[in-house]
Design a protein around this motif. Structure first.
Motif, mmCIF file in Angstrom:
data_model
loop_
_atom_site.group_PDB
_atom_site.id
_atom_site.type_symbol
_atom_site.label_atom_id
_atom_site.label_comp_id
_atom_site.label_asym_id
_atom_site.label_seq_id
_atom_site.Cartn_x
_atom_site.Cartn_y
_atom_site.Cartn_z
ATOM 1 N N PHE A 203 0.845 -1.200 0.000
ATOM 2 C CA PHE A 203 0.000 0.000 0.000
ATOM 3 C C PHE A 203 0.881 1.252 0.000
ATOM 4 O O PHE A 203 2.087 1.208 0.258
ATOM 5 C CB PHE A 203 -0.858 0.002 1.278
ATOM 6 N N SER A 204 0.220 2.382 -0.246
ATOM 7 C CA SER A 204 0.847 3.673 0.023
ATOM 8 C C SER A 204 -0.198 4.523 0.713
ATOM 9 O O SER A 204 -1.394 4.316 0.515
ATOM 10 C CB SER A 204 1.295 4.339 -1.275
ATOM 11 N N GLY A 205 0.233 5.453 1.550
ATOM 12 C CA GLY A 205 -0.746 6.258 2.281
ATOM 13 C C GLY A 205 -0.064 7.250 3.199
ATOM 14 O O GLY A 205 1.103 7.634 2.974
ATOM 15 N N VAL A 206 -0.796 7.635 4.244
ATOM 16 C CA VAL A 206 -0.292 8.682 5.138
ATOM 17 C C VAL A 206 -0.370 8.186 6.576
ATOM 18 O O VAL A 206 -1.394 7.623 6.985
ATOM 19 C CB VAL A 206 -1.152 9.965 4.983
ATOM 20 N N ARG A 212 3.996 10.827 4.220
ATOM 21 C CA ARG A 212 3.588 10.042 3.052
ATOM 22 C C ARG A 212 4.491 8.810 2.995
ATOM 23 O O ARG A 212 5.720 8.951 2.920
ATOM 24 C CB ARG A 212 3.745 10.853 1.765
ATOM 25 N N VAL A 213 3.886 7.631 3.068
ATOM 26 C CA VAL A 213 4.709 6.408 3.143
ATOM 27 C C VAL A 213 4.199 5.367 2.153
ATOM 28 O O VAL A 213 3.050 5.416 1.709
ATOM 29 C CB VAL A 213 4.663 5.773 4.556
ATOM 30 N N CYS A 214 5.064 4.420 1.862
ATOM 31 C CA CYS A 214 4.625 3.206 1.185
ATOM 32 C C CYS A 214 5.218 2.046 1.951
ATOM 33 O O CYS A 214 6.187 2.221 2.706
ATOM 34 C CB CYS A 214 5.073 3.198 -0.278
ATOM 35 N N ILE A 236 7.843 8.218 0.977
ATOM 36 C CA ILE A 236 7.714 8.336 -0.482
ATOM 37 C C ILE A 236 8.603 9.472 -0.970
ATOM 38 O O ILE A 236 8.565 10.587 -0.413
ATOM 39 C CB ILE A 236 6.240 8.623 -0.867
ATOM 40 N N PRO A 237 9.474 9.213 -1.970
ATOM 41 C CA PRO A 237 10.342 10.289 -2.482
ATOM 42 C C PRO A 237 9.514 11.465 -3.007
ATOM 43 O O PRO A 237 8.404 11.270 -3.499
ATOM 44 C CB PRO A 237 11.096 9.614 -3.636
ATOM 45 N N TRP A 240 6.863 11.846 -6.207
ATOM 46 C CA TRP A 240 6.160 10.600 -6.561
ATOM 47 C C TRP A 240 4.696 10.713 -6.135
ATOM 48 O O TRP A 240 4.377 11.263 -5.080
ATOM 49 C CB TRP A 240 6.761 9.395 -5.819
ATOM 50 N N SER A 241 3.825 10.112 -6.940
ATOM 51 C CA SER A 241 2.414 10.040 -6.534
ATOM 52 C C SER A 241 2.214 8.817 -5.633
ATOM 53 O O SER A 241 3.089 7.936 -5.555
ATOM 54 C CB SER A 241 1.530 9.899 -7.779
ATOM 55 N N PHE A 242 1.039 8.759 -4.961
ATOM 56 C CA PHE A 242 0.730 7.568 -4.147
ATOM 57 C C PHE A 242 0.684 6.323 -5.030
ATOM 58 O O PHE A 242 1.073 5.240 -4.604
ATOM 59 C CB PHE A 242 -0.614 7.753 -3.428
#
Ligand SMILES: NC(=O)c1ccc[n+]([C@@H]2O[C@H](COP(=O)([O-])OP(=O)(O)OC[C@H]3O[C@@H](n4cnc5c(N)ncnc54)[C@H](OP(=O)(O)O)[C@@H]3O)[C@@H](O)[C@H]2O)c1
Length: 1102
Positions: A203-206, A212-214, A236-237, A240-242
């Motif tokens: 996943f990616s999210g907050v 902002r993490v994945c 997340i760099p 980058w989008s989610f």
């Protein structure tokens, strides 16, 4: 003047039990010794004082007992004067309708309770996850309410974990394999025991801190929020989008784990990367190219080959092979001069796996990331290791319990990849949260390049309810050490309950109970067992006080029961009190205490039973007790408090029903309710507790089953009877000439045997007949009578339904099969079944019976004739009104259709023709036809003749009916056949413009009011076509010929229009012999029930 007795029912004073018992005994004596109708017995609960009356369950159970058909009830929620000696209009209306259950609500409206199917409840949920109904069936993927990870009122969970609000979830092949059933969960090791769903890794999210993490987790990441291990979260760099971030964690972690940590890849080595266009393949190519390795890869299609060529121009075209066959072996060996490659990243199986192994160079490292061959334990061949090669099964899930240093190494490898730019997002295809199933199917086809993602930014999501318990609250479970209680508590612990208080009066009795308690404690659940009887008010206070020490009381669940089964004629007040203590007294105590001392209560749940919803014979006290508890729950909900009562059908595997009936074989149904497995019962709790209705039903419907019977149904009738009588183990030693009475059958056993005969063998015998039959006679009957197919379910169908007060003026259960008949001829008794068998086999099995009975039925189905059929001495068939009625202009024509059917069934007479109600018209025509061929023995007409019908129509519509308004016919139909109030029907019809609209309005009324599985179309067919066409034909009918054979008319006195004992009912119109006229002092519908049915049968029999 009505002939009735009244018993006032109370839940506090039980002296009425004695009165009722005596009345029931009187009824039995009356029915056995007299031909007159016994008095009606009205059970009455009237007014506020007894709001929690169990009268409904009591009445339903009693009406299932022999000789109790005259019992009715009036349950009034507000006090109304009910003077039975001089009934006012309201009471007269109730008495006239003669309904079994009459409920008057708080506003004085008359109605009743009925079960209606509950709609699936979908709740807008901030927290939801994807679950699956049936593994292997992608259509059952659905959203479920999820645990509120970020709820600040919940205790802080484990160190090192962070709640993440998911924006994008990624699918992996593991999800597809799990969903399609190709990967069992046993392939994984340390699943947390509370994990509900295993779908979703990435996943990616907050985070709660706004980062902002994945990342990835151990499962349940296909969700709007996850509780993620910090070791597997990466920032997340920038830029980058989610979506892009969600493509990275699993594939790159797998690649770093495989190539770097296991494969020890070095700069400049050579590597074969299978399925290079897939997510892992692309990531591996990037990492390998970043280390200047020579890359060979395979792909499954031309499109993917083009993709590799354009994305990775560094790979020479001749290094790109095919992953669908073994030609890549030649490509690698030719290109490396036979040496092979240093590393192979493999996910291919079978011969391609073997070909891959042959591509490995000396000292090579074989990195297996596919699970299929590993899970199925395929052989590889030891010669492989002669090359000084190594083989690594690379499983990302092995990291869940890996050493901290291993976790740290992987974490930093991926982080440096992100920092250096080696890790770059993969291409993806994005689906929204309503497209989970298409996303799974898309990925399952294997055509995609890169990742398949699901966007979850849009919340709330409509999700199915999923119960969670608050880990900081305490939960009281009465009867928690009982059969269902233990499983229920265990289920609660899997739904995050951490503080459980169980009560028992007798303490822990077996190792099964101790094992469960130890398991819960091992999983961090605090379990308190209190040995007390919560029906006692002081003990109930102690209980709530003790529970409060573990946390605010969040729920009360009453799973206690005491069962004292006996027919009403044997019941006493103490038997009722015994059944009521755990249900009524206990629920009242806890209800009152928790109202005051438990402000944080979320659940107040009472386990009730279908005994209260449908009635079981012998369980009047249990039905009464459960029903009273249901009313209590309803009252709570009305007061804005939590409350739920669940009527359960029989539950298998554990619990009181299982212990009583299932000890040595698996029984599949009980009194019409299928047996629900405990797992299915627990599964249904989400829907049951998530629905706002106070009283709900959960049972398995018998017709949900298909396929072949096993166990109980494979036992012979004699074995099953022996089982009921307690002779299962020595049944083969029983004397087959013994009557059941001689084998020690008591009244409860007799009910059970009756149940088996009716349900599974279609045999309808009275209690007295059952007692007097020998085992041998049962054996013969069973061999003539095909068993009903009941069981062998492949899928459980749980019918959840709400029960609520419904405003209506007439209730009668009606089913499609009762009115719509696809089959015209139905065998009614075992003799008819023997005939059918004889014909099928071409063997004469029954030399004794000459002649056949055909009963031309009225609008209703063959069920109304079941009791009669048991007394008939010749093979008997019921004939239903067929669809062909629509095309008939008169009964002469219609009888030709019946005649063909009779000939098909029984080609030659002699025939006894019986016409029941509206069926008499066809019967007369058939009589005239068989008279010509000398095949009729007698014609019996049950309660209608053409002359009588005309008299009824005269009285309703006057003598001139040439221009009869169709709506008047509709009024007659609906009021007289379905029993509606005339004023109500007329007022509805007045509002409609034309006849068509009137039909529609009436069908709407009927389908709404009746507990019917009939559609509006079905009803329209019955109403506007069959019934009215029939009515018109009847009006115009006059027999054209005279009948010279014997005629018997059996008529009833209590009828639609006035009865004149001297009247011939127009028989002289067509009979030349003096007819035999039999008069029964009853109503039309009672003539086919005990005790009248026997005399009807006597006249039909030879
Ligand atoms: N089994 C079924 O098929 C079925 C079907 C429909 C409904 N239900 C309902 O489901 C619930 C559980 O049934 P079950 O089959 O699990 O029954 P069970 O095995 O007989 O358990 C009932 C438990 O109730 C406890 N109990 C009775 N009176 C109590 C009291 N005054 N105070 C505290 N505990 C008391 C008993 O424990 P102690 O003797 O240790 O006190 C017993 O363990 C019951 O409410 C029942 O009516 C069951």
């Amino acid at each position: 003047m009505y002939n009735l007795k009244v018993v006032n029912i109370s839940t506090t004073q039980l002296d009425w039990v004695d009165d009722l018992r005596e009345l029931v005994i009187d009824q039995e004596n009356h029915m056995l010794t007299s031909n007159s109708i016994p008095p009606l017995i009205y059970l009455v609960s009237n007014g506020q004082e007894d709001q929690d009356s169990g009268i409904l369950g009591l009445t339903l159970c009693l009406r299932k007992e022999p000789f109790c058909s005259q019992i009715r009830c009036i349950f009034s929620r507000k006090y109304i004067p009910l003077d039975f000696s001089t009934p006012d209009d309201f009471l007269s209306q109730i008495l006239r309708k003669d309904l079994a259950i009459n409920v008057i609500d708080e506003e004085g409206r008359l109605g009743s309770y009925f079960h209606s199917p509950s709609q699936a409840v979908l709740l807008p949920s901030q927290h939801a996850f994807v679950s699956m109904g049936t593994i292997g069936d992608l259509t059952t993927l659905h959203w479920m309410q999820g645990f509120p990870h970020d709820d600040p009122s919940l205790p802080v969970q484990e160190e090192g974990y962070s709640p993440v609000k998911v924006h994008v979830a990624a699918l992996n092949f593991r999800d597809i394999m799990l969903a399609t059933g190709n990967l069992q969960l046993t392939a994984r090791t340390n699943l947390p025991f509370t994990l509900e769903s295993h779908l979703g890794l990435e996943f990616s999210g907050v985070t709660g801190d706004g980062d902002r993490v994945c990342g990835f987790s151990e499962g349940q990441s296909l969700a709007t929020s996850v509780y993620a291990n910090d070791d597997w979260l990466w920032k997340i760099p920038n830029g980058w989008s989610f979506e892009e971030a969600a493509t990275v964690p699993v594939v790159y972690s797998t690649v770093y784990l495989a190539l770097v940590m296991r494969g020890q890849i070095r700069n400049g080595e050579s590597i074969l990367i299978h399925s290079g266009a897939g997510g892992v393949g692309q990531a591996a190519i990037r990492v390998a190219l970043s280390m200047n390795c020579t890359v060979y890869t395979t792909v499954g299609s031309k499109q993917k080959e083009t993709f590799i060529k354009t994305t990775f121009p560094q790979i020479p075209p001749e290094n790109i092979g095919c992953s669908r066959d073994t030609t890549f072996e030649r490509m690698v060996l030719l290109s490396t001069g036979g040496r092979g490659v240093d590393l192979i990243l493999n996910s291919l199986t079978g011969d391609k796996l073997e070909a891959s192994v042959r591509c490995l160079a000396r000292h090579g490292r074989f990195l297996e990331i596919g699970k299929v061959d590993l899970v199925s334990n395929k052989n590889l061949g030891m010669h492989f290791f002669l090359q000084d090669a190594s083989y690594h099964g690379v499983m990302l899930d092995s990291l869940w319990d890996a050493a901290p240093s291993v976790r740290a190494e992987l974490r930093s490898l991926l982080q440096s990849g992100l920092d250096s730019g080696v890790v770059t997002p993969l291409p993806y295809r994005l689906f929204n949260h309503q497209q989970v199933e298409p996303a799974f199917r898309f990925m399952g086809q294997g055509q995609h390049i890169g990742k398949v993602l699901i966007s979850l930014e849009e919340t709330p999501i409509l999700a199915h309810p999923h119960v969670y318990f608050n880990p900081s609250k305490s939960y009281i479970i009465i009867g928690g050490l009982g059969g269902i209680g233990l499983e229920f508590c265990n289920w609660m612990t899997t739904r995050s309950a951490k503080n459980i208080v169980l009560t028992t009066r007798s303490g822990i009795k077996n190792a099964y109970q101790s094992n469960y308690i130890q398991l819960w404690e091992r999983n961090g659940v605090q379990v308190k067992i209190l040995q007390l009887d919560a029906a006692d008010p002081v003990s109930a206070r102690t209980l709530v006080h003790e529970a409060g020490k573990l946390g605010p009381v969040g729920g009360f669940f009453n799973l206690a029961m005491q069962l004292h089964i006996d027919l009403m004629k044997l019941q006493t007040p103490s038997g009722f009190s015994f059944a009521m203590d755990p249900k009524v007294k206990l629920s009242r105590n806890l209800g009152e205490i928790t109202r005051i001392s438990c402000p944080e209560l979320d659940h107040f749940v009472v386990f009730s039973s279908v005994a209260a919803g449908f009635g079981f014979d012998g369980q009047a006290n249990y039905g009464f007790a459960n029903s009273a508890a249901e009313r209590l729950v309803e009252r709570r909900v009305k007061d804005g408090l939590p409350g739920k009562a669940v009527q359960w059908g029989p539950i298998g595997e554990v619990g009181a029903w299982h212990d009583s009936y299932n000890a040595d074989f698996t029984r599949k149904s009980f009194h019409g309710s299928g047996v629900q497995s405990i797992a299915s019962a627990l599964n249904s709790l989400d829907a049951l507790l998530g629905d706002p209705s106070p009283v709900m039903l959960s049972r398995r419907t018998v017709d949900a089953d298909a396929g072949h019977a096993s166990t109980a149904d494979d036992l012979s009738l004699v074995e099953r009877i022996a089982h009921v009588l307690g002779h299962m183990t020595n049944h083969h030693k029983l004397n087959m000439s013994s009557k059941l009475a001689d084998l020690g059958m008591d009244s409860v056993m007799s009910m059970e045997v009756k149940q088996i005969l009716e349900q599974d063998f279609n045999l309808f015998l009275s209690a007295a007949e059952i007692r007097n039959c020998t085992l041998k006679q049962f054996q013969e009957m069973a061999s003539n009578c095909p068993k009903n197919k009941l069981v062998g379910a492949s899928k459980l169908k749980v019918q959840a339904a709400t029960a609520g007060l419904v405003q209506l003026n007439f209730i009668k259960t009606m089913s499609r099969s009762r009115f719509i008949h696809d089959q015209c001829v139905h065998p009614l008794n075992s003799l008819a079944h023997t005939r059918i068998k004889e014909r099928e086999l071409g063997v004469k099995m029954d030399p004794g019976h000459q002649g056949t009975i055909f009963i031309i039925n009225s609008l209703e189905g063959p069920d109304v004739l079941n009791l009669l059929a048991g007394y008939l001495l010749l093979p008997a068939y019921s004939m239903q009104i067929p669809k062909e009625i629509f095309d008939s202009n008169n009964f002469n024509e219609l009888s030709d259709f019946y005649l063909d059917k009779i000939r098909e069934t029984e080609p030659k007479g002699p025939y006894t023709i019986v016409g029941y109600s509206a069926g008499t018209f066809v019967a007369i025509e058939l009589g005239l036809k068989f008279q010509e061929t000398h095949e009729i023995t007698k014609l019996i007409l049950l309660d209608i003749t053409p002359g009588r019908m005309r008299a009824i129509l005269d009285e309703n519509f006057g003598k001139d009916r040439t221009h009869l308004d169709e709506s008047e016919l509709i009024v007659m139909m609906v009021t007289q056949v379905f029993g509606f109030d005339r004023n109500l029907v007329e007022s509805i019809l007045r509002k409609e413009k034309n006849t068509e609209q009137q039909y529609k309005a009436m069908t709407q009324l009927l389908t709404t009011v009746f507990e019917a599985d009939m559609t509006v179309d079905d009803m329209e067919e019955v109403m506007s076509k069959r019934a009215l066409t029939f009515l018109k034909l009847m009006d115009q009918y006059h027999p054209a010929l005279k009948f010279h054979e014997p005629v018997v008319l059996i008529r009833t006195t209590q009828n639609l229009i006035s009865y004149d004992s001297n009247e011939l009912w127009g028989l002289d119109e067509f009979c030349t012999q003096t007819p035999t006229i039999v008069t029964l002092d009853t109503t039309h519908s009672y003539m086919l029930t005990d005790p009248f049915v026997k005399s009807v049968a006597n006249y039909i029999n030879p």
